[in-house]
Design a protein around this motif. Sequence first.
Motif: not given
Length: 507
Positions: A241-242, A245, A469
């Motif tokens: 998910t990082r 982003r 997410e």
Amino acid sequence: MAIQTHDELLTTIKDALQACGYVGELGGGSLQTRTPMTGEDLFAIEGTTKEQATEMIALADEAFKSWREVPAPRRGNVVKRWGQLLAEHKHDLGLLVQIEAGKSISEAEGEVQEMIDICDLALGQSRMLYGKTMPSERPGHRLMETWHPIGVVGVISAFNFPVAVYSWNTANALVCGDTVVWKPSEMCALSALGAHALLSRAIADCGEDQNISQLILGDRNVGEVLLDDPRVELVSATGSTRMGREVAPRVASRFGRYLLELGGNNAGIVTPSADLDLALRGIVFAAAGTAGQRCTTMRRLIVHESIADELVDKIVAAYKTLTIGDPRDESVLVGPLLHQGAYDDMQQALKTAKEQGGDVLVGGERVLVDDSEKSFYVQPAVVRMPEQSDIVHNETFAPILYVMTYSDFNEAIALHNAVPQGLSSAIFTENNSEAEIFLSASGSDCGIANVNIGTSGAEIGGAFGGEKETGGGRESGSDAWKAYMRRSTNTVNYSGELPLAQGVKFL
């Protein structure tokens, strides 16, 4: 296969790559490859510079101009041939996957089988890139939609499925008329070389332009070229998910498209009516298989309080029988974590779980294999947790199964949906009403919802992906092909008159 010495392993890699059609040199490059099975370095290979990556995008963009004009069924012949070569070299490519990802040979070859399956699906899709014809409100007019290729597709894939996810995107993109630039995980560059070599052979066998497929090798810095180049119409990225982003806003800032497959944190619900023996098998494979390094790994278990102790005892007993070790030993069920970072993350998560009231029932210990300090094997862990603990909302890419209990079915659904991720989910029940609620709009909020099977093991025919997410992307089957095309709405006037829509009068 038998356990090999390091030199024998290097020979196996060279032989497998040669069988796949790779003709380059190994050694002396800037990108170091490694195997988690032993923790040893393998070959240093040549990485791709940013300048070279930009040149590859240019080649793919130029090739697109002619590839988009090739009839779709002829484009399908390329993926058909690719599938044939993958079937012929399933074991060769499977060995490369095993060596770099640390999977059992069964799982590694199963990943190659996914590639073969998506080639079959995409071949059929090449004759079914359907649009629609809609009724027009104006007489003597035909209203319809058509689908067209979008251009260069950038694919960024992760280490845990080093070749399968690439093929999901590539097979569909090629039959849709797009060209592909692939940036695999730098931790699985050898697998990438093998998969790319087989596709290159397929393209050559079909007499098509080799530039429709490009491979760039390197770390995230070289991958960032795909995010920022306006010629890359779609970036399909698999990872954390990082990472998502970072990818999404950069691609969106230039009005590019993105397709994201991000974090999981998947859960299973077990109700009082469940077949516990069936549930046990589904849970243990989903939670401990691939050493917990699947995006669809089961990480949370939500069990009715009336059966929790019985089921947990069964799970703990099963975990104690799991064979852990070098996956080249065919008796082994649980192979290595990727590296020390994954091991450290697991230990920190278990420490946090204990601080938040968790009880580690089994697992978490490091298992030394052949007395090697360079590889990281662990005993999969089961942890009883309070329902509202923060740690269960985080995905740790390791074999930790958090167990919680519920008393009311609505409570179970709420616990299931309380995390920010939304990839895969499962319920074990013999109650038809519970199953239907779980699959309904008020049930699981994930992109994948299963009944009486675990969270992992998706089939090619369905669209793969998740919500929240997890990123919202869909790959593989169903209508996932539409992500690689653009829609055009067309109106044809054959009336000889010029009536305007909505009854508008002008002139």
